[in-house]
Structures are given as structure tokens and as C-alpha cells.
Write an enzyme that holds these catalytic residues in place. Structure first.
Site, PDB file in Angstrom:
ATOM      1  N   ASP A  60      47.015  39.823  47.785  1.00 18.39           N
ATOM      2  CA  ASP A  60      45.845  40.514  47.234  1.00 18.39           C
ATOM      3  C   ASP A  60      46.370  41.623  46.314  1.00 18.39           C
ATOM      4  OD1 ASP A  60      43.798  42.332  46.812  1.00 18.39           O
ATOM      5  OD2 ASP A  60      42.952  42.100  48.825  1.00 18.39           O
ATOM      6  N   ASN A  87      45.259  38.790  35.619  1.00 19.23           N
ATOM      7  CA  ASN A  87      44.023  38.027  35.456  1.00 19.23           C
ATOM      8  C   ASN A  87      43.074  38.165  36.645  1.00 19.23           C
ATOM      9  OD1 ASN A  87      42.408  35.469  34.464  1.00 19.23           O
ATOM     10  ND2 ASN A  87      43.016  35.062  36.588  1.00 19.23           N
ATOM     11  N   TYR A 152      31.786  46.559  37.456  1.00 18.72           N
ATOM     12  CA  TYR A 152      32.642  45.617  36.718  1.00 18.72           C
ATOM     13  C   TYR A 152      32.969  46.165  35.313  1.00 18.72           C
ATOM     14  CZ  TYR A 152      34.088  41.087  34.707  1.00 18.72           C
ATOM     15  OH  TYR A 152      34.782  40.065  34.094  1.00 18.72           O
ATOM     16  N   LYS A 156      36.622  47.143  33.758  1.00 16.17           N
ATOM     17  CA  LYS A 156      37.163  46.489  32.562  1.00 16.17           C
ATOM     18  C   LYS A 156      37.413  47.491  31.441  1.00 16.17           C
ATOM     19  CE  LYS A 156      37.398  42.366  34.286  1.00 16.17           C
ATOM     20  NZ  LYS A 156      38.718  41.791  34.526  1.00 16.17           N
ATOM     21  N   ILE A 185      32.815  32.827  29.522  1.00 14.58           N
ATOM     22  CA  ILE A 185      33.701  31.664  29.623  1.00 14.58           C
ATOM     23  C   ILE A 185      33.217  30.800  30.795  1.00 14.58           C
ATOM     24  CG2 ILE A 185      36.130  30.940  29.837  1.00 14.58           C
ATOM     25  CD1 ILE A 185      35.609  32.831  27.423  1.00 14.58           C
TER      26      ILE A 185
END
Ligand code: NAP
Length: 244
Positions: A60, A87, A152, A156, A185
Site C-alpha cells: 500500500d 499511478n 480527489y 491531484k 479515461i
């Protein structure tokens, strides 16, 4: 293009990470494949079929000891850390007013702290080597923000600051650090969106389609190669023109 290089890809069990691992392998890199919980037997076979070596390391990335273990596996098995692709990522979406502390913290821990953990561990090796390529998977919502994704988007956006700081700090040792910002995506992460939402998104994408994991992998592979030696501290979108 990457023959003999060692590439670490986090969260490579599926989606974009898997496509990146396969693309780097196709270009000759030996792969250290990090996964959290998914089964990876098929991917190992697919990578080996490209004629390179692969080592799988369960862990992790938000746990610094796991990140250290990942970098150590690269050195122990292949003797170097040439490419690090951060990633691994998660979402825990929700409107701000209802977002729980643990949902905010977990997303920051995996998406942002996870990249910090692996970069810190890899930097010692890369500095000794006086070379290295680091690529961080951000997102267009790190640039634009997104309703329902405060955690999120913040993670980012944080990755962009991390990318630029690392680029400035390590460039004197021949190490580059760049961020890739995908749009929408087609992976498990976006599979949860309804067809109606997807149609709405496609309407706002000049190239009129969602992206494929390979669209992102192509750019990551370029940034990881010597063709990108003079590029550092940059954010590059792979989004069909959605954000410009
Ligand atoms: P995905 O299909 O949900 O896959 C996520 C991967 O990350 C899985 O392999 C997962 O492992 C791994 N992972 C999650 N938490 C982890 C942890 N703590 N430690 C190690 N691995 C962990 O996601 P994706 O769509 O391929 O996205 C990949 C990256 O691109 C993410 O950083 C995401 O934020 C970013 N991105 C995606 C999109 C998009 O539209 N899909 C757009 C912009 C940015 P398990 O299989 O074990 O769960």
C-alpha cells in the site's frame, strides 16, 4: 528505447497502471509492478511475453514502509531505479458538506502521500545514480476542480506542487519529474459513471471520445525515455482537448 532500464509502476494491477507497465515493458524496461489487492497473474505473463523481467511487490503506497520495500525490490532485483511512475490512486467522491474526515484523509494519503513516500525512497538511489525519471499521475480535475471531488481534486492539485518541487530539488542530479493529467479515461474508476453522464462528458471533449489507458501510457513512456531529457516540472494533459 528503454532496454535494460528498471521501471517501477504503482497500482499496476489494472487500468492505466497496467497499460503503463505493458508499454514500458514493450519498450524494453524491466518492471517492478506494485499492486494492492487485485490478482496479477495474467499481467505478469503479459509482461514476460514482451521479453523483459518482472517482479511483483504487494503493498500500500500510503504506508511508507511499503514504499521503501518497493524501491528496495527494484535495487535488489535489477540494481537500479531508473523510472518511477506514481499511478496508484483512489476516489471517495461526495459533496463537501457530507464528506467524512476519513474519506478526505484516505484519498490524500493514497494519492498524494503515496507519491511522496515512493519519491522520497527512490530519490536516494536516483541521486547516487545521477539519473532518473519520475512521472506522477495527476488529473485534469487537479487543474480545474470538480464538484463532488474536493478530496480527489485537492490530492491531484497537491501532486502538481509536489512534482514541481521535486523537479527543482533534484534536477541538478539529472533527475526529471513531470506530471500527466488525464481527462476521462475508460477504466474501472470511470465505469461507475452512467451513460448519460458519459454522453455529457463526450459533448465537452473536442476529440469526441473518452480516452483509453494506452493514450496515457504513450505519454508516460515518452516522459520516461531519453527523448524527454530536457523536460521537467511540467504538467501535460491527455484529455482529448477537454481542458485548454
Ligand atoms: P483504477 O482502474 O481504479 O485502478 C487503480 C489502481 O490503483 C489499482 O491497480 C489499485 O489496486 C491501485 N491502488 C489503489 N490504492 C492503492 C494503494 N494504496 N497502494 C497501491 N496501489 C493502490 O484507476 P485508473 O483509472 O487506472 O487510474 C490510475 C491513475 O490515474 C489514478 O491515480 C487516477 O487518479 C488517475 N486518473 C484516472 C482517470 C480516469 O479517468 N480513469 C483520470 C485522471 C486521472 P487494486 O487493484 O489492488 O485496488
Amino acid at each position: 528505447m528503454l532496454k535494460g532500464k528498471t521501471a517501477i509502476v504503482t497500482g499496476a494491477s489494472r487500468g492505466i497502471g497496467k497499460a503503463i507497465a505493458l508499454k514500458l515493458a514493450e519498450n524494453g524496461a524491466n518492471i517492478v509492478l506494485n499492486y494492492r489487492s487485485s490478482s496479477i497473474d495474467d499481467i505478469i505473463d503479459e509482461i514476460e511475453a514482451k521479453g523483459v523481467k518482472v517482479v511483483a511487490v504487494q503493498g500500500d503506497v500510503s504506508i511508507s514502509e511499503d514504499a521503501d520495500k518497493l524501491i528496495k525490490a527494484a535495487v535488489d532485483n535489477f540494481g537500479s531505479v531508473d523510472i518511477l511512475v506514481n499511478n496508484a490512486g483512489i476516489t471517495k467522491d461526495g459533496l463537501l458538506m457530507r464528506m467524512k474526515d476519513e474519506d478526505f484523509d484516505k484519498v490524500i494519503d493514497v494519492n498524494l502521500k503515496g507519491a511522496f513516500n515512493t519519491i522520497r525512497a527512490a530519490s536516494t538511489i536516483m541521486m547516487k545514480q545521477r539519473s532518473g525519471k519520475i512521472v506522477n499521475l495527476s488529473s485534469v480535475v487537479g487543474l480545474t476542480g470538480n464538484a463532488g471531488q474536493a478530496n480527489y481534486s485537492a490530492s491531484k492539485a497537491g501532486l502538481l506542487g509536489l512534482t514541481k518541487s521535486v523537479a527543482r530539488e533534484l534536477s541538478a542530479r539529472g533527475i526529471t519529474c513531470n506530471a500527466v493529467a488525464p481527462g476521462f479515461i475508460e477504466t474501472d474508476m470511470t465505469d461507475v459513471l452512467s451513460d448519460r453522464v458519459k454522453e455529457g462528458l463526450i459533448n465537452n471533449i473536442p476529440l469526441k471520445r473518452l480516452g483509453k489507458p494506452e493514450d496515457v501510457a504513450n505519454l508516460v513512456c515518452f516522459l520516461a525515455s531519453q527523448n524527454a531529457d530536457y523536460i521537467t516540472g511540467q504538467v501535460m494533459n491527455v484529455d482529448g482537448g477537454m481542458v485548454m
